[in-house]
Motif scaffolding. Structure first.
Motif, PDB file in Angstrom:
ATOM      1  N   UNK A 173      -2.875   0.823 -12.257  1.00  0.00           N
ATOM      2  CA  UNK A 173      -2.972   0.326 -13.627  1.00  0.00           C
ATOM      3  C   UNK A 173      -1.609   0.332 -14.302  1.00  0.00           C
ATOM      4  N   UNK A 174      -0.880   1.422 -14.159  1.00  0.00           N
ATOM      5  CA  UNK A 174       0.439   1.513 -14.782  1.00  0.00           C
ATOM      6  C   UNK A 174       1.400   0.479 -14.203  1.00  0.00           C
ATOM      7  N   UNK A 199     -10.266   4.002 -17.925  1.00  0.00           N
ATOM      8  CA  UNK A 199     -11.624   4.419 -18.279  1.00  0.00           C
ATOM      9  C   UNK A 199     -12.318   5.019 -17.062  1.00  0.00           C
ATOM     10  N   UNK A 200     -13.431   5.675 -17.311  1.00  0.00           N
ATOM     11  CA  UNK A 200     -14.257   6.247 -16.256  1.00  0.00           C
ATOM     12  C   UNK A 200     -15.714   5.862 -16.532  1.00  0.00           C
ATOM     13  N   UNK A 212      -5.604   9.076 -20.798  1.00  0.00           N
ATOM     14  CA  UNK A 212      -4.430   8.712 -19.995  1.00  0.00           C
ATOM     15  C   UNK A 212      -3.858   7.351 -20.379  1.00  0.00           C
ATOM     16  N   UNK A 213      -4.157   6.916 -21.576  1.00  0.00           N
ATOM     17  CA  UNK A 213      -3.533   5.708 -22.117  1.00  0.00           C
ATOM     18  C   UNK A 213      -2.008   5.839 -22.037  1.00  0.00           C
ATOM     19  N   UNK A 214      -1.356   4.715 -21.801  1.00  0.00           N
ATOM     20  CA  UNK A 214       0.112   4.720 -21.839  1.00  0.00           C
ATOM     21  C   UNK A 214       0.593   3.417 -22.454  1.00  0.00           C
ATOM     22  N   UNK A 215       1.527   3.524 -23.403  1.00  0.00           N
ATOM     23  CA  UNK A 215       2.078   2.359 -24.089  1.00  0.00           C
ATOM     24  C   UNK A 215       3.445   2.011 -23.507  1.00  0.00           C
ATOM     25  N   UNK A 216       3.660   0.726 -23.284  1.00  0.00           N
ATOM     26  CA  UNK A 216       4.965   0.223 -22.853  1.00  0.00           C
ATOM     27  C   UNK A 216       5.492  -0.633 -24.006  1.00  0.00           C
ATOM     28  N   UNK A 217       6.321  -0.012 -24.842  1.00  0.00           N
ATOM     29  CA  UNK A 217       6.766  -0.658 -26.073  1.00  0.00           C
ATOM     30  C   UNK A 217       8.139  -1.291 -25.898  1.00  0.00           C
ATOM     31  N   UNK A 218       8.439  -2.207 -26.812  1.00  0.00           N
ATOM     32  CA  UNK A 218       9.804  -2.703 -26.907  1.00  0.00           C
ATOM     33  C   UNK A 218      10.709  -1.568 -27.377  1.00  0.00           C
ATOM     34  N   UNK A 219      11.945  -1.582 -26.927  1.00  0.00           N
ATOM     35  CA  UNK A 219      12.905  -0.628 -27.464  1.00  0.00           C
ATOM     36  C   UNK A 219      13.339  -1.073 -28.851  1.00  0.00           C
TER      37      UNK A 219
END
Length: 394
Positions: A173-174, A199-200, A212-219
Motif C-alpha cells: 500500500x505504501x 483497513x482490516x 497505520x494511515x500515512x500521508x505523503x505531503x508536498x514539501x
C-alpha cells in the motif's frame, strides 16, 4: 527567552464563524462551534470556558466568564483555500497564493488513473469523492475479490488509496502511495497529499480503518518557523499528523496518534519531561470523524472529552510554559456538503504568570502563531514569510 516551552495545539477544524470572504467559497453562514453548541442538549467545556472561548464566541450552553485565566482572539486566514495544509503552513509563516487542486467533482483525470494502473498493475475502482468508511462498505469486498485498487478523493486536495493490511500488506500500500505521490507532482495533477488508508475486516459489515494511515505531503515551498527553531538548536516535536503536513521539514521528533485523545495523552506525558522549544500538536478526529461526516453531536462530545484532557494538561504545565490552542479551518457539521468551511479560528493563550487576561485584537493571519513562537526564542522569521508577533502583549 520568555517561555522555555510552547505547546501549540490545533483542534482540527474548530472554526468560529464565517470569514468576510466566505461567500467566495460558498460558505456564508457557516459557524462550526456555534452550530455544534446549538445542537447539543448540554455542553460541558469548563476549561475552554476558563480560557475565554465563550467570551470570544457567544454560546447558548456555555456562559461567558467574568475573569478568564487566558488571553483570546480570533484569526483570519490570508491564504487562498481552507484546508489542512494551507492552514498549518500559514501558521508557520507561508501564505498559499494558489489553492491546492481538488478533484471532488469529477474524480481524477483518465490519464492519471491509466498511469497509476500501469505502475501498480491493478485495475482502479472508485475514483470519486467519498467518505472513507462508506467507500469501504461499497467497494471493499470487490477490491479483495478481484485484486483491484480503491482510489478516491474528498473535498480536500487529496488522493487516497485503500489497502487491506492482511491481503495487500502495508508495504505494498505504501509503495502504491509513493508511486501516486510521484505522479501527482505533475502540475496538472498536483494534490496536497496522497494518503494511505489501510483497513482490516472480512466483509462490508466488519471493515474498519486502522491507525497505520500515512500521508505523503508536498514539501513546504519555503522555510517556516519550524526550520528556524530547528536550525537554532531548539526542540521541535510534532504530535499527530504534524510531521506529515510538513513532510518532516523542521521536525526533530515526531509521534503519531491513534486518536485525538491519545494525542492529548502524548502531550501531557511530554509536558512532564524536560525540553526546550515547541511541541506542535494536531488533533484530527474533530475534522475526520465528525466534521466531514456531518455529526455535530459527535463533534460536541469530542470537544467535551478534549476539555477533560485539557484540564489535565493545565495541571502539569510549568511556570515558564506557554499554551496556544487554535484551529486550521472550519468544518461546520451542520453545513451543506462535507467540505471544510472558510471561517475565523480561535486562538486561546495561557501561561501561569500573564500580566493581564482577556480579549486581544483580531489577528490578520494565522502566521501570528509562528511569528510569536520564533520571537519568543529571540529568532527571526525566514525571508518571504508573513506574520506579526504578539509576544509583547503576553
Amino acid at each position: 527567552m520568555k517561555y522555555k516551552r510552547i505547546f501549540t495545539i490545533v483542534i482540527d477544524s474548530l472554526g468560529i464563524g464565517a470569514m468576510e470572504d466566505a461567500a467566495m467559497y460558498g460558505d456564508e453562514g457557516s459557524d462550526t462551534l456555534g452550530h455544534i453548541d446549538e445542537k447539543m442538549e448540554s455542553f460541558h467545556i469548563p476549561n475552554l470556558r476558563k480560557l475565554g472561548l465563550a467570551n470570544l464566541h457567544p454560546l447558548k450552553h456555555v456562559a461567558r466568564i467574568e475573569e478568564p485565566i487566558g488571553l483570546y482572539t480570533r484569526l483570519k486566514e490570508q491564504s487562498a483555500g481552507k484546508d489542512t495544509m494551507s492552514g498549518h503552513w500559514e501558521m508557520m509563516g507561508l501564505r498559499i497564493q494558489k489553492p491546492f487542486q481538488t478533484f471532488s467533482e469529477n474524480g481524477f483525470p483518465k490519464e492519471l488513473i491509466a498511469e497509476l494502473e500501469k505502475r501498480t498493475g491493478r485495475h482502479i475502482i472508485g475514483n470519486k469523492a467519498a467518505s472513507g468508511t462508506e467507500i469501504l462498505k461499497e467497494l471493499g469486498e470487490r477490491e479483495l475479490k478481484y485484486n483491484e485498487l480503491i482510489v478516491y478523493t474528498s473535498a480536500d486536495s487529496v488522493l487516497q488509496i485503500c489497502g487491506h493490511e492482511e491481503y495487500m500488506g502495508l508495504d505494498t500500500l505504501y509503495e502504491y502511495c509513493r508511486i501516486a505521490r510521484e505522479l501527482t507532482m505533475e502540475p496538472k495533477w498536483r494534490v496536497g497529499r496522497v494518503i494511505a488508508r489501510p483497513y482490516i475486516g472480512k466483509d462490508a459489515h466488519s471493515f474498519q480503518r486502522t491507525s497505520n494511515r500515512h500521508d505523503y505531503a508536498l514539501k513546504p515551498f519555503g522555510k517556516t518557523a519550524l526550520n528556524v527553531l530547528c536550525e537554532a538548536g531548539y526542540d521541535v516535536i510534532g504530535i499527530g499528523k504534524i510531521r506529515d503536513i510538513f513532510d518532516g521539514e523542521g521536525i526533530r521528533e515526531a509521534y503519531t496518534s491513534k486518536s485525538s485523545i491519545e494525542g492529548m495523552d502524548q502531550t501531557i506525558v511530554l509536558a512532564q519531561k524536560d525540553f526546550c522549544g515547541l511541541c506542535f500538536v494536531n488533533l484530527v478526529d474533530f475534522d475526520a470523524k465528525w466534521g466531514h461526516r456531518r455529526d455535530p453531536l459527535g463533534y460536541g462530545k469530542e470537544l467535551e472529552a478534549f476539555d477533560c484532557k485539557l484540564g489535565e494538561l493545565l495541571q502539569v504545565l510549568k511556570d515558564d510554559d506557554l499554551l496556544m490552542i487554535c484551529a486550521d479551518h472550519g468544518n461546520d457539521p451542520t453545513f451543506k456538503g462535507s467540505d471544510h468551511t472558510r471561517e475565523y479560528v480561535p486562538l486561546l493563550l495561557y501561561a501561569k504568570h500573564f500580566n493581564h487576561t482577556g480579549r486581544l485584537r483580531d489577528g490578520d493571519s494565522f502566521a501570528l502563531i509562528g511569528a510569536t513562537i520564533v520571537d519568543n526564542f529571540g529568532l527571526t522569521m525566514p525571508k518571504g514569510t508573513i506574520g506579526t508577533s504578539i509576544l509583547k502583549e503576553l
